[in-house]
Design an enzyme around this catalytic site. Structure first.
Site, PDB file in Angstrom:
ATOM      1  N   SER A  36       1.835 -21.652  -9.456  1.00 49.05           N
ATOM      2  CA  SER A  36       1.202 -23.002  -9.900  1.00 49.05           C
ATOM      3  C   SER A  36       0.041 -23.330  -9.021  1.00 49.05           C
ATOM      4  CB  SER A  36       2.449 -23.941  -9.322  1.00 49.05           C
ATOM      5  OG  SER A  36       2.842 -23.758  -7.842  1.00 49.05           O
ATOM      6  N   LYS A  55       8.376   5.763   3.002  1.00 48.89           N
ATOM      7  CA  LYS A  55       7.740   4.503   2.392  1.00 48.89           C
ATOM      8  C   LYS A  55       8.363   3.351   2.968  1.00 48.89           C
ATOM      9  CE  LYS A  55       8.644   2.664  -1.322  1.00 48.89           C
ATOM     10  NZ  LYS A  55       9.217   1.270  -0.975  1.00 48.89           N
ATOM     11  N   THR A  68      11.921  -1.658  -0.162  1.00 47.03           N
ATOM     12  CA  THR A  68      12.948  -0.454   0.089  1.00 47.03           C
ATOM     13  C   THR A  68      12.387   0.478   1.039  1.00 47.03           C
ATOM     14  OG1 THR A  68      14.050  -0.593  -1.837  1.00 47.03           O
ATOM     15  CG2 THR A  68      14.174   1.520  -0.544  1.00 47.03           C
ATOM     16  N   GLU A  74       4.468  -6.129   4.834  1.00 47.56           N
ATOM     17  CA  GLU A  74       3.664  -6.920   3.955  1.00 47.56           C
ATOM     18  C   GLU A  74       2.841  -7.956   4.822  1.00 47.56           C
ATOM     19  OE1 GLU A  74       7.530  -6.773   1.582  1.00 47.56           O
ATOM     20  OE2 GLU A  74       7.128  -7.024   3.491  1.00 47.56           O
ATOM     21  N   ASN A  89       4.673 -11.731  -1.546  1.00 40.98           N
ATOM     22  CA  ASN A  89       6.066 -11.923  -2.090  1.00 40.98           C
ATOM     23  C   ASN A  89       6.111 -13.313  -2.908  1.00 40.98           C
ATOM     24  OD1 ASN A  89       7.280  -9.709  -1.053  1.00 40.98           O
ATOM     25  ND2 ASN A  89       6.875 -10.888   1.071  1.00 40.98           N
ATOM     26  N   THR A 101       5.402   2.432  -3.066  1.00 39.50           N
ATOM     27  CA  THR A 101       5.435   1.219  -4.373  1.00 39.50           C
ATOM     28  C   THR A 101       4.328   0.583  -3.811  1.00 39.50           C
ATOM     29  OG1 THR A 101       7.230  -0.028  -2.960  1.00 39.50           O
ATOM     30  CG2 THR A 101       7.767   1.006  -4.886  1.00 39.50           C
TER      31      THR A 101
END
Lengths: 416, 416
Positions: A416, A190, A201, A288, A411, A164
């Protein structure tokens, strides 16, 4: 999402991607089914020869995805003939329509593979809460079944199709012998990548040509998971879809083995465990925003389970992870994480190292502590944290990554 | 550290700071002892009249700070005559020297207050692992004891002196009557602020002129903590120094009450609980990098304890917190956090709201879901997440803040 900007490849990505050899009895095809992405493959169809045995470990989430429920049930009847993985839609939290979608996928897959639906294993990753239109697999899977390949390019394509927002494909391979017969183990994974509103995931699939019964595979996989995937964390959040499966085609034709503890399996066990660790580490290295790969060692605990809980408390602590991101040898936060784990610990016996630099001992700063030496360790891209509790023989090792602004960027999707 | 840049005041800070009225039997002085900071107060000396009773709840860390150990022991003998709090050094993880430092602080404090050392309560917040030079309190505490004050300015100064990197002082006050006698409750708190290598610490002190025995105070405080401070989380990390104490001077001269369940205490209990909730919410509103205040409501759980664990799983989830920072109504991450809590949950009965917008029901996206309505809710500075598990009557409410790049900046101290 095809419109999203492509994140840069993790600085922790391996320098080279291994070439995976063929596995007898495994054929691979990938396709573009247009589940959500465009311009990239999003379906992996992996054919398994008759007689293939399967084992699996799955998320402990109380709200598992529909494909996880399916796989658990399918494992109850022996035999596996195909693995179907799609990216772009996780088919999670989709209610009754999710169950219908996975059943339809299995039906289409079974027609393509010429087998029963319960010989089809399914995993999905991507957006959740969106109904998965499984009719998109019609034609696609039959086409895949007609053009499977076995070479390194096919394995590389398989690892690509299930990504992904992973920044690099994850592959590993090992050889071992069982009673004199050489067998191969290939694995793909993954990791935790995410584009809102996607959900991280962890999926991993391991294949071998060894001939091993399901009960042996399940034991080997469950035991191997304990020291590999269950020892890796990015942010402590558990996906509804986490899936690790092991398939054995039997094409190598080794002598029958019926007991996971059989001495003739020692080499295979070691190779499998090693491969699982490599894949698990690759997941942490593609966490991440990861800029540092972190190994947490705990020893001197009252038991291994206690050591594991303390190690996970350290590895999941936002304060420890941000300190490592900041290259700050902040052992106070390690003490904090030990203390909050709720496991037996004696403040005045604790010793802590960053790399090989002891920063604290007997519950206070090490008198020989060198800020300079500790800082040098923290600047490395691989950082280890070691804690000796001084209480017993329990030990554990887990892997994670640092917590950086990149995690928030990926994430947070700031509006804003 | 005095050289560190001052972070901007949290956007969630209250518009005005309450003026705290005097509490009979409480005198306040603050001082600059030069523990670590310069140019600001770093010591709070709070005198308590003879007969004052105390209660406390402390960190559950297995590696508590030396002052926490001291307070736990001091509570065993009745009576409190002074509270001494310093910022700049937490006296945590300082080994035998930490115990010596806290004992010396108590000795100096006892001389200043004219009491026994075990009537002195001590809390420290700031850098950890550094020995605290308690000789710095010599002279300072005696001087403080000679010039205590009781007015609103003194309370404001008290809240200021215990700050580390809090961006605003935290004060609250309530009135209640006990059997017709009016009593006052004042409270101050410091939240989770941090400058590396400092450690976040939650300290809160509550004072009343009510006449209540220690056993009643302890019960009221322990019960009140369950629905206030134990329901607030910034990052799930537990300090080695967390301390919440309640002191009752008795100056109000209310009728004796010996049972925490006494009907005459109902107003006092309500006022205390309400004050504790206000202080706890202020801590969440000053969480590192906080831009949004988040209330998590869980209902329909199999029990209140189960609901609380699910609510904390949601409130501590980095994925939920970054989604809220990004103003993303990402209910999939809420499902994930429910699932990983390990508590009874049925995916297909879950309903989820952001604010008053139901985004999911019966385990799938709400058919009436409006992206626009949900987005409007997420843009507010106060965001609520409500989960109905549909299983029973258990409920819980917890508070947290979002997870932003500001958290990483404050805790990451990037060197590269």
């Amino acid at each position: 999402m095809s419109s999203a900007k492509t994140p840069p490849v993790s600085p922790l990505a391996p320098k080279s991607v291994p070439e995976l050899p063929p596995i007898g009895g495994v054929g691979i095809a990938t396709a573009q089914a247009g589940i959500r992405y465009s311009g990239r493959t999003d379906v992996l169809y992996l054919a398994l020869q008759p007689g293939t045995q399967a084992a699996g470990v799955f998320t402990r989430s109380k709200c598992p995805s529909a494909p996880v429920d399916w796989c658990r049930e399918a494992l109850a009847s022996e035999g596996a003939r195909a693995l179907i993985v799609n990216s772009g839609n996780a088919n999670a939290f989709t209610g009754a329509r999710g169950r219908d979608a996975v059943a339809l996928t299995a039906k289409i897959g079974a027609e393509a593979a010429g087998c029963r639906p319960d010989e089809i294993f399914i995993a999905s990753t991507g957006v959740i809460g969106e109904p998965l239109d499984a009719t998109k697999f019609e034609g696609v899977l039959t086409d895949c079944a007609a053009r499977t390949e076995t070479g390194p390019e096919a394995w590389a394509a398989a690892a690509q199709a299930i990504m992904t927002t992973d920044t690099f494909p994850k592959l590993a391979t090992r050889k071992a012998t069982i009673d004199g017969t050489e067998v191969t183990i290939n694995g793909i994974a993954k990791g935790a990548g995410m584009i809102a509103p996607d959900m991280a995931t962890m999926l991993s699939f391991v294949f071998t040509d060894a001939a091993l019964p399901q009960v042996v595979l399940q034991t080997l996989l469950s035991v191997g998971t304990r020291t590999s995937f269950n020892c890796v964390t990015v942010d402590g959040d558990t996906s509804t879809s986490d899936t690790l499966m092991l398939f054995a085609t039997g094409a190598a034709g080794n002598a029958p083995v019926t007991d996971a503890g059989d001495e003739r399996l020692s080499g295979f066990r070691a190779a499998l465990d090693d491969l699982l660790i490599e894949l698990a580490q690759l997941v942490a290295k593609d966490g991440e925003g990861a800029r540092k790969f972190v190994t947490v060692n705990v020893k001197g605990a009252t038991g291994d389970a206690s050591a594991h809980r303390i190690a996970m408390s350290i590895a999941n602590s936002p304060l420890v992870k941000t300190a490592i991101a900041g290259e700050d040898a902040n052992w106070g936060r390690v003490v904090m994480a030990v203390g909050k784990a709720g496991e037996p610990a004696d403040r005045d016996r604790l010793a802590i190292w960053f790399g090989d630099v002891r920063v604290a001992r007997e519950g206070a700063r090490d008198p020989d502590y060198s800020e300079e030496a500790a800082s040098a360790v923290m600047r490395e891209s691989d950082v280890s944290v070691t804690v000796d509790l001084g209480l017993g023989d329990g030990s554990a090792r887990v892997w994670t990554c640092d917590l950086t602004k990149g995690y928030i960027e990926i994430n947070g999707d700031y509006r804003s």
